[in-house]
Write a protein that holds these residues in place. Structure first.
Motif, mmCIF file in Angstrom:
data_model
loop_
_atom_site.group_PDB
_atom_site.id
_atom_site.type_symbol
_atom_site.label_atom_id
_atom_site.label_comp_id
_atom_site.label_asym_id
_atom_site.label_seq_id
_atom_site.Cartn_x
_atom_site.Cartn_y
_atom_site.Cartn_z
ATOM 1 N N LEU A 30 0.822 -1.209 0.000
ATOM 2 C CA LEU A 30 0.000 0.000 0.000
ATOM 3 C C LEU A 30 0.856 1.259 0.000
ATOM 4 C CD1 LEU A 30 -2.873 -0.902 2.490
ATOM 5 C CD2 LEU A 30 -3.022 -0.668 0.010
ATOM 6 N N VAL A 31 1.945 1.248 0.753
ATOM 7 C CA VAL A 31 2.820 2.419 0.814
ATOM 8 C C VAL A 31 3.499 2.659 -0.530
ATOM 9 C CG1 VAL A 31 4.934 3.343 1.856
ATOM 10 C CG2 VAL A 31 3.192 2.256 3.294
ATOM 11 N N MET A 76 -3.932 5.392 6.928
ATOM 12 C CA MET A 76 -4.933 4.336 7.026
ATOM 13 C C MET A 76 -4.385 3.139 7.780
ATOM 14 S SD MET A 76 -7.246 2.594 4.006
ATOM 15 C CE MET A 76 -5.864 1.952 3.061
ATOM 16 N N LEU A 77 -3.126 2.797 7.524
ATOM 17 C CA LEU A 77 -2.506 1.672 8.229
ATOM 18 C C LEU A 77 -2.330 1.963 9.709
ATOM 19 C CD1 LEU A 77 0.147 0.792 5.521
ATOM 20 C CD2 LEU A 77 -1.679 -0.741 6.306
ATOM 21 N N ALA A 134 -15.824 -3.082 12.044
ATOM 22 C CA ALA A 134 -16.613 -2.754 10.851
ATOM 23 C C ALA A 134 -15.995 -1.575 10.104
ATOM 24 C CB ALA A 134 -18.047 -2.418 11.252
ATOM 25 N N GLY A 135 -15.828 -1.762 8.802
ATOM 26 C CA GLY A 135 -15.291 -0.703 7.957
ATOM 27 C C GLY A 135 -13.790 -0.566 8.002
ATOM 28 N N LEU A 136 -13.135 -1.359 8.863
ATOM 29 C CA LEU A 136 -11.681 -1.250 8.977
ATOM 30 C C LEU A 136 -10.999 -2.585 8.710
ATOM 31 C CD1 LEU A 136 -9.415 0.757 9.673
ATOM 32 C CD2 LEU A 136 -9.561 -0.027 12.044
ATOM 33 N N PHE A 139 -8.828 8.702 9.474
ATOM 34 C CA PHE A 139 -7.652 8.620 8.599
ATOM 35 C C PHE A 139 -7.099 10.014 8.326
ATOM 36 C CE2 PHE A 139 -9.797 4.694 6.459
ATOM 37 C CZ PHE A 139 -9.532 3.940 7.592
ATOM 38 N N ALA A 140 -8.005 10.960 8.071
ATOM 39 C CA ALA A 140 -7.571 12.329 7.768
ATOM 40 C C ALA A 140 -6.852 12.955 8.960
ATOM 41 C CB ALA A 140 -8.778 13.178 7.376
#
Length: 409
Positions: free
Chosen positions: A147-148, A326-327, A340-342, A362-363
């Motif tokens: 991902l990075v 995000m990580l 949920a969602g993660l 995340f932001a």
């Protein structure tokens, strides 16, 4: 809750940025760049998910695998065409103002792009062994590394197209906006070969021929725009022609609807770019040119202009570190279990709602990371981080991390 004191501080900051902005600054171009930049983390955070294996390891997944109806969201969030358009525009203005040689100009731009990339990969190279020792599964580390490294391909391509700026300028002065036509023609020929009647006899590496012309297309449009060779008539042609071609490729030629890769799909539009990517870039570029004056008037307001300035100052930090943000939530979450969602599979409407709730987290994490990572965007400081030894060590760490991320070790 925002307090009156905070609002006063924000207002004063916006007014200070307004006072410091040169009168000749092209606010519309900066606004378009900021919009394209924000689309990158938004797209990756919304369309990228995880699954959790029995050992607690994270693996990449995508809601697009279960919800094909989300594909139109990728049409909006895939704004690399705008990024390359604005990049070409800005490069030709910078190229025109240069005081030294072409080589010196190019070196300066490459250094500005390269330092943040070396920074994020070197930091991760140091962090990965520590995380592993702390109990993070290898599967999670490999997922995180991918991902990075995933968004960083853009930097390599951008360096190459930037190096071609002098030739793009010559082409623009001679052919205007039509200088981009051979590029879209080249991609079309490769697509016919790899998807047409001869597809079975065509080697798989042929698709790689689309990488350079595919991303150079919008950059060349930006150079022609910066040279003043694309007016409103050309903008309307780009918007209409790109829209018609996009629709035809989807409906008649059955191109995949998603602009980003879908796990398990036989075809992808973006890696390398297909003709559909160029059609979208043409339409987006035409719209950007037509809306330029309206956007400039909108950004004359200090409250709207200030965030644009901040985003542009942190451009490479956003690009390089948004996946890390995000990580930073998902890796600790994987120790808790299914959240949920993660860390749950992205295969339900509930996941989409939960992921939207995670995005402000995340932001916030990205803002926190940027406070420290932003230093990689600044010029090297002699005596601290600019020594040849440190640059060499950073390069070796980055190379090692890339080898790990690509699964070569």
């Amino acid at each position: 809750m925002t307090t009156p004191r905070t609002l006063t501080t924000l207002k004063r900051t916006a007014e200070r940025i307004e006072r410091q902005t040169p009168a000749h600054r092209d606010r519309a171009v900066d606004g378009l760049r900021a919009l394209a930049l924000l689309a990158v983390p938004t797209g990756h955070w919304l369309l990228g998910g995880f699954t959790l294996d029995s050992d607690g390891g994270l693996h990449n997944a995508s809601p697009l695998s279960a919800f094909g109806g989300l594909a139109p969201a990728s049409w909006v969030l895939q704004m690399l065409g705008i990024f390359f358009l604005v990049g070409g525009y800005a490069s030709v203005l910078s190229f025109r103002r240069r005081k030294g040689s072409v080589g010196a100009w190019l070196k300066g731009r490459v250094v500005r792009l390269g330092r943040p990339v070396l920074g994020v990969t070197a930091v991760w190279a140091l962090a990965a062994p520590v995380l592993y020792a702390a109990g993070v599964p290898e599967a999670t580390l490999r997922t995180g590394a991918k991902l990075v490294i995933q968004p960083l391909w853009f930097v390599g391509v951008y360096v190459v197209v930037t190096a071609l700026t002098p030739y793009c300028v010559k082409a623009a002065r001679r052919l205007g906006g039509w200088a981009a036509a051979p590029l879209i023609g080249s991609v079309a020929v490769v697509d016919v070969l790899r998807y047409g009647p001869l597809a079975d006899s065509v080697p798989s590496w042929l698709s790689l021929l689309n990488i350079l012309p595919g991303w150079l297309f919008a950059y060349q449009l930006g150079v022609s725009w910066g040279e003043g060779r694309i007016g409103r008539r050309g903008a309307w042609l780009l918007l209409a022609g790109g829209t018609v071609l996009f629709a035809a490729l989807l409906v008649v030629f059955h191109y995949p609807a998603s602009m980003v890769g879908v796990p398990g799909a036989a075809r992808t539009n973006s890696h390398p770019p297909s003709l559909l990517v160029l059609a979208l870039a043409a339409a987006q570029s035409g719209a950007a040119l037509l809306l330029r004056d309206r956007l400039a008037r909108l950004l004359a307001r200090p409250a709207l202009w200030a965030p644009v300035v901040v985003i542009n100052l942190c451009a490479m930090t956003i690009l390089c570190w948004h996946q890390s943000a995000m990580l930073a939530a998902a890796v600790p979450g994987s120790f808790v279990g299914e959240l949920a969602g993660l860390t749950t599979a992205p295969d339900s409407l509930g996941w989409i709602a939960a992921r939207l709730a995670w995005m402000p987290v995340f932001a916030a994490l990205l803002v926190g990371i940027a406070r420290y990572a932003r230093r990689f965007e600044g010029p090297p400081v002699e005596g601290r981080g600019a020594t040849a030894v440190r640059r060499t060590v950073a390069g070796l760490l980055a190379a090692g991390f890339a080898v790990f991320a690509l699964g070569l070790a």
